[in-house]
Design an enzyme around this catalytic site. Structure first.
Site, PDB file in Angstrom:
ATOM      1  N   LYS A   1       0.791  -1.233   0.000  1.00  0.00           N
ATOM      2  CA  LYS A   1       0.000   0.000   0.000  1.00  0.00           C
ATOM      3  C   LYS A   1       0.816   1.272   0.000  1.00  0.00           C
ATOM      4  O   LYS A   1       0.469   2.250  -0.612  1.00  0.00           O
ATOM      5  CB  LYS A   1      -0.906   0.000   1.225  1.00  0.00           C
ATOM      6  CG  LYS A   1      -1.936  -1.103   1.184  1.00  0.00           C
ATOM      7  CD  LYS A   1      -2.962  -0.929   2.279  1.00  0.00           C
ATOM      8  CE  LYS A   1      -3.819  -2.166   2.431  1.00  0.00           C
ATOM      9  NZ  LYS A   1      -3.073  -3.307   3.011  1.00  0.00           N
TER      10      LYS A   1
ATOM     11  N   LYS B   1       8.227 -15.234  -8.806  1.00  0.00           N
ATOM     12  CA  LYS B   1       8.486 -16.133  -9.949  1.00  0.00           C
ATOM     13  C   LYS B   1       7.680 -15.771 -11.189  1.00  0.00           C
ATOM     14  O   LYS B   1       7.856 -16.384 -12.229  1.00  0.00           O
ATOM     15  CB  LYS B   1       8.056 -17.556  -9.575  1.00  0.00           C
ATOM     16  CG  LYS B   1       8.800 -18.174  -8.448  1.00  0.00           C
ATOM     17  CD  LYS B   1       8.354 -19.632  -8.312  1.00  0.00           C
ATOM     18  CE  LYS B   1       8.808 -20.232  -7.018  1.00  0.00           C
ATOM     19  NZ  LYS B   1       8.045 -19.943  -5.838  1.00  0.00           N
TER      20      LYS B   1
ATOM     21  N   GLU C   1      17.495 -16.161  -8.702  1.00  0.00           N
ATOM     22  CA  GLU C   1      17.951 -17.439  -8.155  1.00  0.00           C
ATOM     23  C   GLU C   1      16.937 -18.078  -7.217  1.00  0.00           C
ATOM     24  O   GLU C   1      16.739 -19.295  -7.213  1.00  0.00           O
ATOM     25  CB  GLU C   1      19.305 -17.227  -7.423  1.00  0.00           C
ATOM     26  CG  GLU C   1      19.876 -18.434  -6.720  1.00  0.00           C
ATOM     27  CD  GLU C   1      20.207 -19.589  -7.649  1.00  0.00           C
ATOM     28  OE1 GLU C   1      19.316 -20.424  -7.858  1.00  0.00           O
ATOM     29  OE2 GLU C   1      21.328 -19.653  -8.170  1.00  0.00           O
TER      30      GLU C   1
ATOM     31  N   VAL D   1      13.854 -20.868  -7.816  1.00  0.00           N
ATOM     32  CA  VAL D   1      13.955 -22.323  -7.763  1.00  0.00           C
ATOM     33  C   VAL D   1      14.811 -22.718  -6.565  1.00  0.00           C
ATOM     34  O   VAL D   1      15.975 -22.314  -6.473  1.00  0.00           O
ATOM     35  CB  VAL D   1      14.596 -22.887  -9.059  1.00  0.00           C
ATOM     36  CG1 VAL D   1      14.645 -24.411  -9.014  1.00  0.00           C
ATOM     37  CG2 VAL D   1      13.849 -22.414 -10.292  1.00  0.00           C
TER      38      VAL D   1
ATOM     39  N   ALA E   1      14.678 -21.855  -3.377  1.00  0.00           N
ATOM     40  CA  ALA E   1      14.982 -20.789  -2.402  1.00  0.00           C
ATOM     41  C   ALA E   1      16.436 -20.343  -2.522  1.00  0.00           C
ATOM     42  O   ALA E   1      16.868 -19.945  -3.602  1.00  0.00           O
ATOM     43  CB  ALA E   1      14.633 -21.239  -0.997  1.00  0.00           C
TER      44      ALA E   1
ATOM     45  N   GLU F   1       3.616 -21.355  -0.663  1.00  0.00           N
ATOM     46  CA  GLU F   1       3.341 -20.093  -1.320  1.00  0.00           C
ATOM     47  C   GLU F   1       2.212 -19.432  -0.534  1.00  0.00           C
ATOM     48  O   GLU F   1       1.484 -20.129   0.187  1.00  0.00           O
ATOM     49  CB  GLU F   1       2.843 -20.359  -2.754  1.00  0.00           C
ATOM     50  CG  GLU F   1       3.911 -20.831  -3.721  1.00  0.00           C
ATOM     51  CD  GLU F   1       4.912 -19.743  -4.060  1.00  0.00           C
ATOM     52  OE1 GLU F   1       4.495 -18.662  -4.491  1.00  0.00           O
ATOM     53  OE2 GLU F   1       6.118 -19.981  -3.863  1.00  0.00           O
TER      54      GLU F   1
ATOM     55  N   ASP G   1       3.428 -24.779  -8.823  1.00  0.00           N
ATOM     56  CA  ASP G   1       4.672 -24.128  -8.430  1.00  0.00           C
ATOM     57  C   ASP G   1       5.893 -24.928  -8.897  1.00  0.00           C
ATOM     58  O   ASP G   1       6.875 -24.361  -9.378  1.00  0.00           O
ATOM     59  CB  ASP G   1       4.684 -23.948  -6.905  1.00  0.00           C
ATOM     60  CG  ASP G   1       5.802 -23.031  -6.482  1.00  0.00           C
ATOM     61  OD1 ASP G   1       5.896 -21.917  -7.048  1.00  0.00           O
ATOM     62  OD2 ASP G   1       6.611 -23.434  -5.633  1.00  0.00           O
TER      63      ASP G   1
ATOM     64  N   LYS H   1       8.852 -23.980 -11.705  1.00  0.00           N
ATOM     65  CA  LYS H   1      10.291 -24.068 -11.427  1.00  0.00           C
ATOM     66  C   LYS H   1      11.019 -24.862 -12.517  1.00  0.00           C
ATOM     67  O   LYS H   1      12.086 -24.459 -12.969  1.00  0.00           O
ATOM     68  CB  LYS H   1      10.528 -24.703 -10.061  1.00  0.00           C
ATOM     69  CG  LYS H   1      10.112 -23.777  -8.919  1.00  0.00           C
ATOM     70  CD  LYS H   1      10.213 -24.490  -7.586  1.00  0.00           C
ATOM     71  CE  LYS H   1       9.755 -23.575  -6.457  1.00  0.00           C
ATOM     72  NZ  LYS H   1       9.593 -24.297  -5.200  1.00  0.00           N
TER      73      LYS H   1
ATOM     74  N   GLY I   1      11.587 -21.759   3.040  1.00  0.00           N
ATOM     75  CA  GLY I   1      11.785 -21.064   4.318  1.00  0.00           C
ATOM     76  C   GLY I   1      12.204 -19.636   4.050  1.00  0.00           C
ATOM     77  O   GLY I   1      12.963 -19.357   3.123  1.00  0.00           O
TER      78      GLY I   1
END
Ligand code: ADP
Ligand code: ASP
Ligand code: MG
Length: 822
Positions: A515, A587, A614, A617, A619, A675, A686, A690, A804
């Site tokens: 916002k 992504k 990077e 895919v 993390a 996600e 997802d 990837k 994570g």
């Protein structure tokens, strides 16, 4: 004998004059001194303004004169007290009255000649020197005030008169030998003279050009064979760049005449370029010193700087430049065009600052001061009237709003690659170069750029060439959710380390949630960013944000997208086109239509920016970078097998029948492994995104629709809201249980696997045995097996935690560093 010159700021107020008096007081104890002073700071400008106001017929000139009067009287009072015996108050009043009379004349006639203007501005130096001379007297420091107009002779080019050295040198020598060397003279060691002013053969007042007091000092020093010319100003010497533009400038202790000349020619004011000439011929050193920090060493300017290793001495720029281009097929191979061009400019007294001509001879391009643009157009088009009429050349083209940027250093000629480095650095920041010139002396490389880019360009080059100068990285971050907030925490925690180890100063200048936006060019204080965002009155409009980033034009700007929003992706192209790197945790861009993905990659390449993702895919795992390293070094990716969903891995590892499938999914979401919408993970979408990204990075132009998705989730689970999704999965518990039991009974385990094999990709649930590469993946681990030409039998494996917020933020951080270092 020493010559000391003090600039406008040094005599800008009574307090400052006290400092001058102290410095001179010490100097005269040791040496005979000629002291040259400028007008009090701002006075020359004020006098010009008064004169022009009167010329316009505006009676405001009178009140403006009163301001000048007040300023000088106040300084006199402060320095000398009310009861000064010197008559200096009367002197000031008389000069101001003289100014009034002249200006009344200008006002009546509405006419201001350069000759009259010289007379008017000369009062600035006359007043300042008289006041300072009186101050010395009041302290018992005997001195004599000498009017420079009686000894410096020039031609009658008012405003910018040329010195007649034969007459001037003789007059200076005569006067000083009378005054100083004559044993009968009472005062032998201190002469005070106004800078900037002189007179012509008829005794009419002339001036030496703006900043000309330095020149007065140099003329005296050369004529008198002084041991040194000291220029006292408000900075501790010449700096590697203009201190008003670059923050981490360095002071230059020693510099050659030639370098100082190049630097000051190109805008660094510190000394007035013609100053060097008279002292250079006599090999008299110039010391630049700081009136306000006299203990600082300053800068010594001399013929050679021995044992010097610095390649680049400084970076400088001049604004308000116009570029004139003369083009046409009729110029090729015909001698005399450039001569006629320069003759025409010279007849109109237009000084040419820079010249370039392409070897095709099709065009010639010269830079002049912007104020001459219209005149240049008139005289050049006139000169080539015939050729233009018959179409042999085009009318002169003029471009304004430009600046010259110059890299200066004597040692550049012994080094290769400097200009390459210079232009690569500028290109990397999206600075467009309009013309380039390098003299064969190789002491100066100049480029013409747009004025709006000057600050960024000078700072970029400063960081590039003065290596201990740290690089300032300006980050714009959108998204302060789970990953975003971790990233900010890591940035805050690591910033000292990054600064010391990598010479990168990371600074978040823009920060937004969905916002609101906060922006602070000096860097946002990250300790309370949440409060700042919630208190911010700037709502987030992505197009405006993109415009702000571009308009601020900060060097090393990096945009970081830590959202999952399709809207944010929309501003990537605009940013990349301005050479601003984009780091996406999001992504959506890399997995959108191939055409769009490719366009972003192409823009990044074309504009020397980075588009890094990077964390799309695995993390923080170095999966895309590993893949890029393989392909860049000529390897070919034949097959990829991968477990790419930390979420699904977590779910199937934890689903052992003791709890419902739905509750395990809920736990994954609660622990932040999914996600924002967990259905993207569970549907396999997802994972499909990837593997799509990996396939594309491996060089295969696949679309999302090319990925075969063998979904395991009953269709009805994907309808409705997230809550419906959990309820629906509860209903299907027996279905999930059966999947599990079937696998178990065959001594297999369930893994959601993505595969890419010679151009084809698929994702789906598979049952694997204990010997499989993926069998031992625990928790939220990801693993990728690359089968390539080099790794044909045994794959190259990248494995580790693949979900994570912490590891994802670390991956984004690594991308930021990667983009910052290039
Ligand atoms: P003075 O009034 O003493 O003649 P100037 O204003 O002419 O002083 O010159 C000093 C100013 O030059 C400094 O205050 C600084 O802002 C500016 N400057 C521009 N480039 C440089 C540079 N490379 N090194 C030092 N000063 C510079
Ligand atoms: N007072 C003059 C000027 O402002 C000369 C000088 O200060 O050098 O240009
Ligand atoms: Mg100056």
């Amino acid at each position: 004998m020493k010559v000391l010159k003090f600039g406008g700021s040094s005599v800008g107020s009574a307090e400052n004059i006290e400092k001058v008096v102290e410095i001179v007081g010490k100097a005269v104890e040791k040496d005979t001194c000629a002291v040259v002073l400028s007008a009090m700071q701002g006075t020359t400008d004020a006098l010009i303004d008064v004169a022009k106001t009167a010329e316009r017929g505006d009676d405001a000139f009178r009140s403006k004169i009163r301001e000048i009067e007040t300023k000088h009287l106040a300084a006199t009072r402060k320095l000398l007290g009310e009861n000064s015996q010197d008559g200096v108050f009367d002197f000031v009043e008389n000069r101001i009255n003289e100014l009034r009379s002249i200006c009344e004349g200008v006002y009546l006639l509405r006419e201001l000649s350069l000759r009259t203007l010289d007379r008017i501005v000369s009062l600035g130096e006359i007043l300042s020197t008289k006041i300072v001379s009186a101050k010395f007297n009041s302290l018992g420091i005997e001195n004599v005030w000498k009017d420079s107009r009686q000894i410096i002779r020039t031609d009658s080019n008012y405003g910018f008169a040329a010195v007649d050295f034969a007459v001037t040198n003789k007059q200076i020598k005569n006067y000083f030998s009378e005054q100083i060397q004559n044993p009968k003279s009472k005062i032998q060691n201190l002469v005070i003279l106004p800078g900037f002013i002189a007179s012509d053969a008829d005794g009419i007042t002339t001036t030496l050009g703006r900043g000309g007091s330095d020149y007065t000092g140099a003329i005296l020093a050369a004529a008198l064979d002084a041991e040194v010319l000291e220029i006292w100003t408000d900075v501790s010497g010449m700096m590697t760049a203009d201190p008003r533009i670059v923050r981490n400038i360095r002071q230059i202790p020693r510099i050659t005449y030639r370098e100082a000349m190049e630097l000051s020619h190109f805008g660094a004011k510190v000394i007035y370029p013609p100053t060097i000439q008279p002292v250079l011929q006599k090999n008299i050193p110039i010391f630049i010193k700081n009136t306000f920090a006299p203990e600082d060493y300053g800068t010594l300017i001399e013929a050679e700087v021995l044992g010097e290793k610095e390649i680049i001495r400084g970076i400088t720029s001049i604004d308000k430049i116009s570029v004139l281009s003369l083009e046409g097929s009729g110029m090729v191979g015909i001698p005399g065009f450039s001569k006629r061009l320069f003759d025409a400019l010279s007849r109109a007294a237009i000084n040419v600052i820079l010249i370039t001509q392409s070897s095709s001879e099709h065009s010639i391009c010269v830079a002049v001061e912007e104020k001459f643009d219209a005149l240049a157009k008139t005289v050049v088009d006139k000169e080539f009237e015939y050729e233009i009429a018959v179409g042999r050349i085009d009318p002169l083209q003029i471009e304004n709003g430009l600046s010259i940027l110059a890299l200066v250093g004597d040692n550049m000629r012994n080094h290769t690659g400097i200009s390459g480095k210079m232009f690569a650095a500028l290109g990397g920041q999206g600075v467009n170069i309009r013309a380039i010139a390098q003299g064969s002396s190789e002491r100066n490389i100049s480029a013409i750029i747009e004025s709006k880019d000057v600050r960024k360009a000078v700072n970029t080059l400063h960081e590039e060439f003065f290596s201990d100068g740290k690089r300032q990285i300006n980050l714009f971050i959108v998204g302060v959710g789970t990953v975003g907030s971790k990233l900010l925490a890591q940035l805050e925690q690591q910033k000292d380390h990054i600064s010391e180890q990598m010479n990168l100063n990371l600074r978040v200048v823009g920060l937004a949630n969905s916002k609101k936006l906060v922006f602070d060019e000096e860097g946002i204080d990250l300790s309370n960013y949440k409060l700042q965002i919630s208190n911010s009155e700037q709502s987030l409009d992505l197009q405006n944000l993109a415009d702000l980033i571009i308009e601020k034009n900060l060097r090393n700007s990096i945009f970081v997208d830590v959202t999952a929003s399709g809207k944010v992706v929309g501003i990537y192209p605009k940013l990349l086109q301005k050479s601003i790197s984009v780091i996406a945790c999001n992504k959506i861009a890399a997995s959108s239509e191939y055409e769009n993905y490719q366009k972003l990659k192409d823009l990044a390449r074309e504009y020397s920016a980075n588009f890094l993702f990077e964390t799309n895919v695995g993390a923080g795992l170095p999966i895309i970078n590993t893949l890029n390293d393989l392909t860049r070094s000529g390897d070919k990716i034949n097959r990829i097998d991968a477990v790419l969903s930390g979420t699904l891995n977590f779910v199937f590892n934890n689903y052992d029948g003791s709890r419902t499938f739905s509750s395990v999914v809920k736990q994954a979401q609660d622990e932040g492994y999914t996600e924002p919408d967990p259905r993207l993970d569970l549907s396999g979408t997802d994972v499909a995104r990837k593997i799509l990204i990996l396939a594309r990075e491996a060089g295969f132009p696949l679309e999302m629709s090319d990925i075969e998705n063998k979904g395991f989730l009953p269709e009805s689970c994907l309808q409705g809201s997230v809550e419906d999704f959990y309820n629906e999965m509860e209903k299907y518990e027996s279905y999930f249980r059966e999947l599990l039991e079937t696998a178990k009974s065959n001594k297999l385990s369930l893994k959601y696997i993505a595969s890419f094999d010679h151009g084809k990709a698929s994702v789906g649930l598979q049952s694997i045995d204990a010997a499989h590469n993926f069998a031992n993946l625990s928790g939220k681990d990801n693993a990728v097996l690359f089968y390539t030409n080099r790794y044909a039998d045994l794959p190259l494996v990248v494995k580790g935690a693949g979900a994570g917020a912490d590891v994802t933020a670390a991956g984004v951080f690594a991308d930021i560093i990667r983009a910052a270092k290039i």
